[in-house]
Write a protein that holds these residues in place. Structure first.
Motif, PDB file in Angstrom:
ATOM      1  N   VAL A 117      59.885  32.232  54.864  1.00 16.07           N
ATOM      2  CA  VAL A 117      60.614  33.415  54.498  1.00 16.07           C
ATOM      3  C   VAL A 117      62.201  32.943  54.708  1.00 16.07           C
ATOM      4  CG1 VAL A 117      61.387  35.393  55.444  1.00 16.07           C
ATOM      5  CG2 VAL A 117      59.037  34.658  55.511  1.00 16.07           C
ATOM      6  N   GLU A 118      62.661  32.115  55.421  1.00 18.23           N
ATOM      7  CA  GLU A 118      63.910  31.765  55.513  1.00 18.23           C
ATOM      8  C   GLU A 118      64.220  30.969  54.244  1.00 18.23           C
ATOM      9  OE1 GLU A 118      64.550  31.359  60.342  1.00 18.23           O
ATOM     10  OE2 GLU A 118      64.897  29.677  59.131  1.00 18.23           O
ATOM     11  N   ALA A 119      63.419  30.230  53.871  1.00 18.39           N
ATOM     12  CA  ALA A 119      63.450  29.193  52.855  1.00 18.39           C
ATOM     13  C   ALA A 119      63.611  29.955  51.292  1.00 18.39           C
ATOM     14  CB  ALA A 119      62.545  28.050  52.604  1.00 18.39           C
ATOM     15  N   VAL A 120      62.881  31.008  51.304  1.00 21.21           N
ATOM     16  CA  VAL A 120      62.843  32.041  50.052  1.00 21.21           C
ATOM     17  C   VAL A 120      63.962  32.623  49.950  1.00 21.21           C
ATOM     18  CG1 VAL A 120      62.159  34.090  49.303  1.00 21.21           C
ATOM     19  CG2 VAL A 120      60.422  32.317  50.188  1.00 21.21           C
ATOM     20  N   ARG A 121      64.767  33.245  51.014  1.00 24.18           N
ATOM     21  CA  ARG A 121      66.086  33.758  50.872  1.00 24.18           C
ATOM     22  C   ARG A 121      67.048  32.451  50.742  1.00 24.18           C
ATOM     23  NH1 ARG A 121      65.066  36.907  56.562  1.00 24.18           N
ATOM     24  NH2 ARG A 121      63.650  38.522  55.808  1.00 24.18           N
ATOM     25  N   GLN A 122      67.071  31.545  51.380  1.00 29.31           N
ATOM     26  CA  GLN A 122      68.026  30.411  51.334  1.00 29.31           C
ATOM     27  C   GLN A 122      68.007  29.943  49.777  1.00 29.31           C
ATOM     28  OE1 GLN A 122      66.876  28.332  54.363  1.00 29.31           O
ATOM     29  NE2 GLN A 122      68.458  28.827  55.803  1.00 29.31           N
ATOM     30  N   MET A 123      66.815  29.823  49.077  1.00 32.76           N
ATOM     31  CA  MET A 123      66.895  29.216  47.659  1.00 32.76           C
ATOM     32  C   MET A 123      67.416  30.303  46.597  1.00 32.76           C
ATOM     33  SD  MET A 123      63.500  26.841  47.433  1.00 32.76           S
ATOM     34  CE  MET A 123      64.495  25.829  45.986  1.00 32.76           C
ATOM     35  N   ALA A 124      67.189  31.557  47.016  1.00 34.16           N
ATOM     36  CA  ALA A 124      67.617  32.530  46.082  1.00 34.16           C
ATOM     37  C   ALA A 124      69.161  32.373  46.314  1.00 34.16           C
ATOM     38  CB  ALA A 124      67.082  33.888  46.573  1.00 34.16           C
ATOM     39  N   ALA A 125      69.761  32.157  47.339  1.00 35.54           N
ATOM     40  CA  ALA A 125      71.101  32.201  47.385  1.00 35.54           C
ATOM     41  C   ALA A 125      71.694  31.020  46.896  1.00 35.54           C
ATOM     42  CB  ALA A 125      71.673  32.453  48.848  1.00 35.54           C
ATOM     43  N   GLN A 126      71.073  29.962  47.045  1.00 36.29           N
ATOM     44  CA  GLN A 126      71.826  28.817  46.839  1.00 36.29           C
ATOM     45  C   GLN A 126      71.449  28.170  45.141  1.00 36.29           C
ATOM     46  OE1 GLN A 126      71.122  25.559  49.857  1.00 36.29           O
ATOM     47  NE2 GLN A 126      71.337  27.395  51.514  1.00 36.29           N
ATOM     48  N   THR A 127      70.096  28.460  44.822  1.00 34.68           N
ATOM     49  CA  THR A 127      69.878  27.780  43.464  1.00 34.68           C
ATOM     50  C   THR A 127      69.617  29.151  42.537  1.00 34.68           C
ATOM     51  OG1 THR A 127      67.410  27.934  43.729  1.00 34.68           O
ATOM     52  CG2 THR A 127      68.815  26.128  44.933  1.00 34.68           C
ATOM     53  N   GLY A 128      69.388  30.320  42.906  1.00 36.71           N
ATOM     54  CA  GLY A 128      69.027  31.289  42.028  1.00 36.71           C
ATOM     55  C   GLY A 128      67.732  31.177  41.447  1.00 36.71           C
ATOM     56  N   ARG A 129      66.901  30.325  41.664  1.00 38.58           N
ATOM     57  CA  ARG A 129      65.568  30.315  41.020  1.00 38.58           C
ATOM     58  C   ARG A 129      64.365  29.740  42.197  1.00 38.58           C
ATOM     59  NH1 ARG A 129      64.103  25.190  38.211  1.00 38.58           N
ATOM     60  NH2 ARG A 129      65.765  23.546  38.757  1.00 38.58           N
ATOM     61  N   PRO A 130      63.194  30.102  41.886  1.00 34.18           N
ATOM     62  CA  PRO A 130      62.229  29.524  42.885  1.00 34.18           C
ATOM     63  C   PRO A 130      61.980  28.077  42.816  1.00 34.18           C
ATOM     64  CG  PRO A 130      61.369  30.651  41.035  1.00 34.18           C
ATOM     65  CD  PRO A 130      62.753  30.886  40.787  1.00 34.18           C
ATOM     66  N   PRO A 131      61.322  27.398  43.485  1.00 34.75           N
ATOM     67  CA  PRO A 131      60.973  25.964  43.516  1.00 34.75           C
ATOM     68  C   PRO A 131      60.009  25.837  42.368  1.00 34.75           C
ATOM     69  CG  PRO A 131      59.958  26.911  45.269  1.00 34.75           C
ATOM     70  CD  PRO A 131      60.967  28.056  44.953  1.00 34.75           C
ATOM     71  N   SER A 132      59.879  24.831  41.631  1.00 32.24           N
ATOM     72  CA  SER A 132      58.777  24.447  40.783  1.00 32.24           C
ATOM     73  C   SER A 132      57.711  23.533  41.574  1.00 32.24           C
ATOM     74  CB  SER A 132      59.271  23.742  39.531  1.00 32.24           C
ATOM     75  OG  SER A 132      59.860  22.476  39.939  1.00 32.24           O
ATOM     76  N   HIS A 133      58.025  22.867  42.505  1.00 27.69           N
ATOM     77  CA  HIS A 133      57.012  22.167  43.497  1.00 27.69           C
ATOM     78  C   HIS A 133      57.459  22.164  44.905  1.00 27.69           C
ATOM     79  CE1 HIS A 133      57.251  20.239  39.395  1.00 27.69           C
ATOM     80  NE2 HIS A 133      56.001  19.537  39.615  1.00 27.69           N
ATOM     81  N   VAL A 134      56.432  22.122  45.579  1.00 30.23           N
ATOM     82  CA  VAL A 134      56.639  22.241  47.041  1.00 30.23           C
ATOM     83  C   VAL A 134      55.781  21.329  47.667  1.00 30.23           C
ATOM     84  CG1 VAL A 134      56.312  23.622  49.464  1.00 30.23           C
ATOM     85  CG2 VAL A 134      56.955  24.760  47.076  1.00 30.23           C
ATOM     86  N   PHE A 135      56.182  20.229  48.361  1.00 28.55           N
ATOM     87  CA  PHE A 135      55.624  19.269  49.055  1.00 28.55           C
ATOM     88  C   PHE A 135      55.641  19.281  50.483  1.00 28.55           C
ATOM     89  CE2 PHE A 135      56.615  17.025  45.179  1.00 28.55           C
ATOM     90  CZ  PHE A 135      56.131  16.015  45.158  1.00 28.55           C
ATOM     91  N   LEU A 136      54.177  19.467  50.967  1.00 30.62           N
ATOM     92  CA  LEU A 136      54.106  19.800  52.399  1.00 30.62           C
ATOM     93  C   LEU A 136      53.122  18.965  53.226  1.00 30.62           C
ATOM     94  CD1 LEU A 136      53.121  23.758  51.694  1.00 30.62           C
ATOM     95  CD2 LEU A 136      55.086  23.005  52.695  1.00 30.62           C
ATOM     96  N   GLN A 137      53.497  18.168  54.220  1.00 26.18           N
ATOM     97  CA  GLN A 137      52.819  17.470  55.105  1.00 26.18           C
ATOM     98  C   GLN A 137      51.697  18.088  55.830  1.00 26.18           C
ATOM     99  OE1 GLN A 137      56.006  18.573  55.382  1.00 26.18           O
ATOM    100  NE2 GLN A 137      57.067  17.239  56.722  1.00 26.18           N
TER     101      GLN A 137
END
Length: 436
Positions: free
Chosen positions: A222-242
């Motif tokens: 949830v934090e990452a969603v808000r931070q990405m919206a503020a910093q990049t203005g677009r959603p991620p195209s790829h998410v790498f998760l261990q």
């Protein structure tokens, strides 16, 4: 291999593609209405603060990507890892259930009142861990004045056991068992001694507390969603998760997929090659989770798990697109790249499990033999990649061997040099946010 799963890459670094990725709603327990209370609980915990989302423009340019953002969990609650998110939420919900309290009307501070402390007197929280989860359980138990009983698998570093003891009133036993057998031991000891088991994987008859743990991990998403919206203005195209058992990967995947339902990213699951239970379960092609047949050692202690978590396995099976089983040198190169950044990028202190996704991305972009795989995955100048650094320097001796002495070197000659400011580069501190 079936038409549903194909192999993109064989060899030390093995990649599978899921051709039957689902599009549709995720389980209700990972959709936003069910998660509102999670964030409120975390906000009420001592030392709570959003962890930073760090942009790496220098490395992005060097790799030919549109952007790389890393959610850095190394400062979460001062515990050095993300695991406290799941532990404290599950402990909170379990205690509310035991005391007959409404979790929607109760705060973590309420549970520390003398009347509830008397009711919890003598309660012992029990768990098995590779390190970070046990530290989170010990810390959450200590917030309530309770003790913890923690079991660790054979080969666990004493420094990790010491960190658990220092986090709270915890007794720690390093067993001579595998991780999965240590989980079974912890469950048995909890039954026999009347302890409250707080385990980050599930089995028939034990699903509620693991589900709360998985929900707890979604705060970082949830934090990452808000931070990405503020910093990049677009959603991620790829998410790498261990993934170890896959609890964090499944929780974060579900939360992000619910938020980005209109434009879902491609999810890539990264595991140690020697104990890749999610990857190996796909190879069975029967839809069921399977234990690794012959688990081997790995430096990625937090991912050293041989059996998938049943409550998150369906999410990973149905919604993740790619699955990477990676040798230890992949994680080691990720650690070095984060510690010695390119250009003006900020340094990040990442442990072996935390750096595995960046290491996987580095190899995909730089190794000639992986060219076809990266093209298939759509990793190009338009790609915006989100990663999670799940832990900081939780094993200083091993960290020094890898970052300072170059242990576990990669055979890939195309990796960018770890240049810039080296070990003197300042790491991002809690609460800081890089601006893209």
């Amino acid at each position: 291999m079936s038409s549903r799963i194909s192999c993109l890459q064989q060899g030390p670094l093995h990649i599978l593609e899921n051709h039957a990725v689902r599009r549709g709603p995720v389980p209700d327990f990972l959709r936003q209405p069910a998660l509102e209370g999670v964030q409120a609980v975390h906000a009420g915990m001592p030392g709570h603060a959003p962890t930073p989302l760090v942009s790496l423009p220098g490395l992005s340019r060097a790799l030919g990507l549109g952007g790389i953002c890393i959610k850095d969990e190394s400062s979460r609650f001062g515990l050095g890892a993300f695991k406290g998110l799941g532990s404290c939420y599950a402990v909170f919900r379990a205690v509310c259930q035991r005391l007959g309290l409404d979790p929607a009307r109760t705060t973590p501070a309420d549970l520390r009142r003398p009347c509830h402390a008397r009711q919890l007197e003598g309660t012992v929280f029990v768990t098995a861990t590779d390190g970070n989860h046990g530290r989170g359980v010990a810390w959450a138990a200590a917030m309530l004045g309770c003790a913890a009983e923690v079991y660790m698998p054979a080969g666990s570093a004493e420094v990790r056991a010491r960190a658990i003891r220092e986090a709270g009133r915890a007794s720690v036993t390093i067993t001579d068992l595998s991780y999965d057998d240590t989980v079974r031991l912890a469950a048995r000891m909890a039954r026999e001694r009347g302890g409250l088991l707080v385990q980050d994987t599930s089995w028939p008859g034990y699903e509620q507390i693991p589900a709360w743990i998985v929900q707890g991990y979604t705060t970082l998403a949830v934090e990452a969603v808000r931070q990405m919206a503020a910093q990049t203005g677009r959603p991620p195209s790829h998410v790498f998760l261990q993934a170890g058992v896959g609890a964090m990967a499944g929780g974060v995947l579900g939360c992000l997929l619910d938020h980005y339902a209109h434009r879902p990213p491609q999810f890539v699951i990264v595991e140690p090659a020697s104990v890749a239970c999610i990857h190996d379960s796909l190879l069975w092609d029967d839809g069921l989770p399977h234990a690794v047949a012959q688990p081997g050692p790995t430096i990625m202690a937090g991912l050293n798990c041989g059996e998938p978590c049943p409550i998150t396995w369906p999410l990973l099976r149905d919604f993740a697109r790619f699955f990477m089983a990676c040798p230890d040198y992949v994680a080691a190169e990720g650690m070095r790249a984060l510690a010695r950044p390119l250009g003006t990028d900020r340094a990040i202190i990442a442990g072996e499990s935390g750096a595995a996704p960046l290491g996987a991305l580095l190899h995909l972009m730089c190794c000639p033999e992986l060219e076809a795989a990266r093209h298939r995955m759509g990793l190009d100048e338009q790609a915006l990649v989100l990663l999670v650094n799940t832990e900081g320097n939780t094993d200083p001796a091993l960290y020094a061997q890898i970052v300072e002495q170059g242990a576990f070197p990669s055979p890939c000659s195309g990796l960018p040099p770890a240049s810039g400011r080296g070990n003197d580069a300042p790491a991002v501190q809690a609460g800081e946010q890089e601006q893209a």
